[in-house]
Design an enzyme around this catalytic site. Structure first.
Site, PDB file in Angstrom:
ATOM      1  N   ASP A 115      -1.049  -0.846  -8.251  1.00 58.81           N
ATOM      2  CA  ASP A 115      -0.118  -1.932  -8.515  1.00 58.81           C
ATOM      3  C   ASP A 115      -0.264  -2.349 -10.044  1.00 58.81           C
ATOM      4  O   ASP A 115      -1.407  -2.346 -10.264  1.00 58.81           O
ATOM      5  CB  ASP A 115      -0.098  -3.002  -7.388  1.00 58.81           C
ATOM      6  CG  ASP A 115       1.344  -3.945  -7.697  1.00 58.81           C
ATOM      7  OD1 ASP A 115       2.215  -3.502  -8.301  1.00 58.81           O
ATOM      8  OD2 ASP A 115       1.396  -4.913  -7.142  1.00 58.81           O
ATOM      9  N   LEU A 156     -12.202  17.561  -2.126  1.00 53.43           N
ATOM     10  CA  LEU A 156     -11.726  16.167  -2.229  1.00 53.43           C
ATOM     11  C   LEU A 156     -10.591  16.353  -1.122  1.00 53.43           C
ATOM     12  O   LEU A 156      -9.638  17.178  -1.628  1.00 53.43           O
ATOM     13  CB  LEU A 156     -11.511  15.471  -3.387  1.00 53.43           C
ATOM     14  CG  LEU A 156     -10.802  14.374  -3.523  1.00 53.43           C
ATOM     15  CD1 LEU A 156     -11.660  13.222  -3.020  1.00 53.43           C
ATOM     16  CD2 LEU A 156     -10.384  13.921  -4.872  1.00 53.43           C
ATOM     17  N   TRP A 210       1.911  -3.867 -16.978  1.00 52.73           N
ATOM     18  CA  TRP A 210       1.169  -3.675 -18.018  1.00 52.73           C
ATOM     19  C   TRP A 210       2.123  -3.091 -19.150  1.00 52.73           C
ATOM     20  O   TRP A 210       1.966  -3.463 -20.256  1.00 52.73           O
ATOM     21  CB  TRP A 210       0.515  -2.296 -17.341  1.00 52.73           C
ATOM     22  CG  TRP A 210      -0.331  -1.644 -18.667  1.00 52.73           C
ATOM     23  CD1 TRP A 210      -1.853  -1.957 -18.719  1.00 52.73           C
ATOM     24  CD2 TRP A 210      -0.151  -0.575 -19.487  1.00 52.73           C
ATOM     25  NE1 TRP A 210      -2.367  -1.138 -19.768  1.00 52.73           N
ATOM     26  CE2 TRP A 210      -1.348  -0.369 -20.149  1.00 52.73           C
ATOM     27  CE3 TRP A 210       1.089   0.061 -19.569  1.00 52.73           C
ATOM     28  CZ2 TRP A 210      -1.316   0.685 -21.096  1.00 52.73           C
ATOM     29  CZ3 TRP A 210       0.816   1.134 -20.722  1.00 52.73           C
ATOM     30  CH2 TRP A 210      -0.302   1.261 -21.430  1.00 52.73           C
ATOM     31  N   HIS A 233       4.404   3.437 -15.697  1.00 51.05           N
ATOM     32  CA  HIS A 233       4.053   4.506 -14.648  1.00 51.05           C
ATOM     33  C   HIS A 233       3.442   5.707 -15.238  1.00 51.05           C
ATOM     34  O   HIS A 233       2.592   6.302 -14.681  1.00 51.05           O
ATOM     35  CB  HIS A 233       5.467   4.853 -13.884  1.00 51.05           C
ATOM     36  CG  HIS A 233       6.365   3.786 -13.381  1.00 51.05           C
ATOM     37  ND1 HIS A 233       5.344   2.894 -12.543  1.00 51.05           N
ATOM     38  CD2 HIS A 233       7.325   3.144 -13.402  1.00 51.05           C
ATOM     39  CE1 HIS A 233       6.083   1.757 -11.713  1.00 51.05           C
ATOM     40  NE2 HIS A 233       7.486   1.999 -12.571  1.00 51.05           N
TER      41      HIS A 233
HETATM   42  C1  IPE Z   1       3.195  -1.785  -3.427  1.00 50.51           C
HETATM   43  O1  IPE Z   1       3.733  -2.101  -4.641  1.00 50.51           O
HETATM   44  C2  IPE Z   1       3.864  -0.118  -3.511  1.00 50.51           C
HETATM   45  C3  IPE Z   1       3.262   0.801  -4.408  1.00 50.51           C
HETATM   46  C4  IPE Z   1       2.056   0.184  -5.002  1.00 50.51           C
HETATM   47  C5  IPE Z   1       3.643   2.167  -4.388  1.00 50.51           C
HETATM   48  P1  IPE Z   1       4.781  -3.112  -4.870  1.00 50.51           P
HETATM   49  O2  IPE Z   1       4.861  -3.556  -6.300  1.00 50.51           O
HETATM   50  O3  IPE Z   1       6.023  -2.209  -4.567  1.00 50.51           O
HETATM   51  O4  IPE Z   1       4.520  -4.325  -3.822  1.00 50.51           O
HETATM   52  P2  IPE Z   1       5.115  -5.601  -3.879  1.00 50.51           P
HETATM   53  O5  IPE Z   1       6.773  -5.556  -3.991  1.00 50.51           O
HETATM   54  O6  IPE Z   1       4.454  -6.546  -4.807  1.00 50.51           O
HETATM   55  O7  IPE Z   1       4.821  -6.462  -2.463  1.00 50.51           O
HETATM   56  C1  IPE Z   2       3.171   0.055  -8.968  1.00 57.35           C
HETATM   57  O1  IPE Z   2       3.257  -0.691  -9.994  1.00 57.35           O
HETATM   58  C2  IPE Z   2       3.913   1.536  -8.841  1.00 57.35           C
HETATM   59  C3  IPE Z   2       4.731   1.483  -7.899  1.00 57.35           C
HETATM   60  C4  IPE Z   2       5.064   0.347  -6.774  1.00 57.35           C
HETATM   61  C5  IPE Z   2       5.878   2.590  -7.914  1.00 57.35           C
HETATM   62  P1  IPE Z   2       4.698  -1.625 -10.057  1.00 57.35           P
HETATM   63  O2  IPE Z   2       5.844  -0.953 -10.917  1.00 57.35           O
HETATM   64  O3  IPE Z   2       4.913  -2.249  -8.942  1.00 57.35           O
HETATM   65  O4  IPE Z   2       4.189  -2.589 -11.360  1.00 57.35           O
HETATM   66  P2  IPE Z   2       4.414  -4.278 -11.168  1.00 57.35           P
HETATM   67  O5  IPE Z   2       4.086  -4.860  -9.877  1.00 57.35           O
HETATM   68  O6  IPE Z   2       5.838  -4.373 -11.338  1.00 57.35           O
HETATM   69  O7  IPE Z   2       3.709  -4.824 -12.381  1.00 57.35           O
HETATM   70 MG    MG Z   3       4.225  -4.146  -8.205  1.00 54.48          MG
END
Ligand code: IPE
Ligand code: IPE
Ligand code: MG
Length: 250
Positions: A27, A138, A32, A44
Site C-alpha cells: 500500500d 519460490l 508516494w 504503481h
Molecule cells: C489494499 O489497499 C489493497 C491492495 C493493496 C491491493 P487499499 O489502498 O485498496 O485499501 P484501503 O482502501 O486503504 O483499505
Molecule cells: C496500493 O497503493 C496499490 C493498490 C491498491 C492497487 P494505493 O494505490 O492504495 O496507494 P495509496 O494508498 O492511495 O497511497
Molecule cells: Mg491504498
C-alpha cells in the site's frame, strides 16, 4: 501442508525461526506519487519495480512462499484510468518477467476472481502459471481482483452446490475442506503479513488464512520498501512468541 491443523504449527519461540510464508499488502503507491506531484500511475509503476526486487530477494531470506495483494475486489471503485493502468502494469509485468522468473525457479500463481479480467490478461496469467508449474525455489502468488469475503462466498456456493447435489453432507464441512475450496488451496497459511504505508487494517486480505498470522504494519510507502527493510521485518518475526491459543513459552 494446508492450514488444516493448527497443532502442526505450535512450535515454541525459537529466535531465528524463518517466516516461510510472507504475505504483503503493498500500500502507498498513490501517496508516494502524489507527494512528488506525479500521477498515481507513476507510483504503481515504481511499486511494480519493487515487487521484482522483493521476489528476487525473498529466497535468500528463507521465504518459500510470497503472496502479494495487487488489486482488491474494492479497487474497481477507482477511476477507469487508474484501473486500466493497473491492469496494463500486471500484463507487462508477466510478459517482461516471465523469462527471469523461470530462470530463477519462481513458480507464479494468482488468486482472486479472474472472470471480470480482460481475456488478454487472463491468458497471460494462465500461461505463466503453466510455464512455471514445476518450479520450487519460490512460490510467488499475486492477488488480483481478490477479496477475502468474495473468495469465501465463492467457496461457500461451491460447497452448498455439492451438499444440494448429495456429494457432500453438512458434517463433511471441516476446516480442512473449507481451506481446500479457497483460491489458496495450494498455499500454507501465511506466517507473517506485512502492510506498508502506515494503515493498520487488512482491507479484505486472506481473512480465513490469517487466523494466526503475525502482523507488521510499516510506515514506509510501498515504492520505498526494499529488500533491506524486508530483511529487518523478517528477522523480527523470529523473535515473536506464536502461541496459537496455548501458553507463553517463557
Ligand atoms: C489494499 O489497499 C489493497 C491492495 C493493496 C491491493 P487499499 O489502498 O485498496 O485499501 P484501503 O482502501 O486503504 O483499505
Ligand atoms: C496500493 O497503493 C496499490 C493498490 C491498491 C492497487 P494505493 O494505490 O492504495 O496507494 P495509496 O494508498 O492511495 O497511497
Ligand atoms: Mg491504498
Amino acid at each position: 501442508m494446508a492450514s488444516s491443523s493448527l497443532t502442526d504449527q505450535t512450535s515454541p519461540r525459537s529466535p531465528g525461526r524463518l517466516a516461510e510464508h510472507v504475505a504483503i499488502i503493498m500500500d502507498g503507491n498513490g501517496r508516494w506519487a502524489t507527494d512528488r506531484g506525479w500521477p498515481r500511475l507513476v507510483g504503481h509503476r515504481k511499486g511494480a519495480e519493487r515487487v521484482k526486487q522483493i521476489v528476487m530477494a525473498a529466497p535468500d531470506l528463507g521465504i518459500r512462499w510470497l503472496t502479494v495483494y495487487a488489486f482488491s475486489t474494492e479497487n474497481w471503485k477507482r477511476s477507469t484510468e487508474e484501473v486500466l493502468g493497473l491492469m496494463n502494469i500486471f500484463a507487462r509485468y508477466i510478459e517482461r518477467e516471465a523469462d527471469r522468473m523461470a530462470a530463477e525457479g519462481v513458480r507464479m500463481r494468482f488468486i482472486g476472481d479472474r472472470e471480470p479480467l480482460n481475456p488478454k490478461l487472463r491468458n497471460l496469467m494462465n500461461s505463466i502459471e503453466e510455464r512455471t508449474a514445476n518450479l520450487t525455489r519460490l512460490n510467488f502468488t499475486v492477488a488480483i481482483n481478490y477479496g477475502g469475503r468474495d473468495e469465501m462466498r465463492r467457496a461457500m456456493q461451491g460447497i452448498a452446490a455439492d451438499v444440494a447435489a448429495g456429494i457432500l453432507a453438512p458434517a463433511d464441512i471441516t476446516d480442512a475442506l473449507i481451506s481446500q475450496r479457497l483460491d489458496t488451496s495450494a498455499l500454507p497459511d501465511p506466517d507473517l503479513v506485512i502492510r506498508t504505508s502506515g494503515e493498520t487494517r487488512i482491507s479484505n486480505f486472506l481473512l480465513w488464512q490469517t487466523a494466526y498470522a503475525e502482523y507488521e504494519f510499516i510506515k514506509t510507502l510501498w515504492p520505498d520498501f526494499g529488500p533491506d527493510e524486508l530483511a529487518k521485518v523478517v528477522s523480527r518475526f523470529g523473535n515473536r512468541d506464536r502461541r496459537f491459543g496455548g501458553v507463553a513459552t517463557g
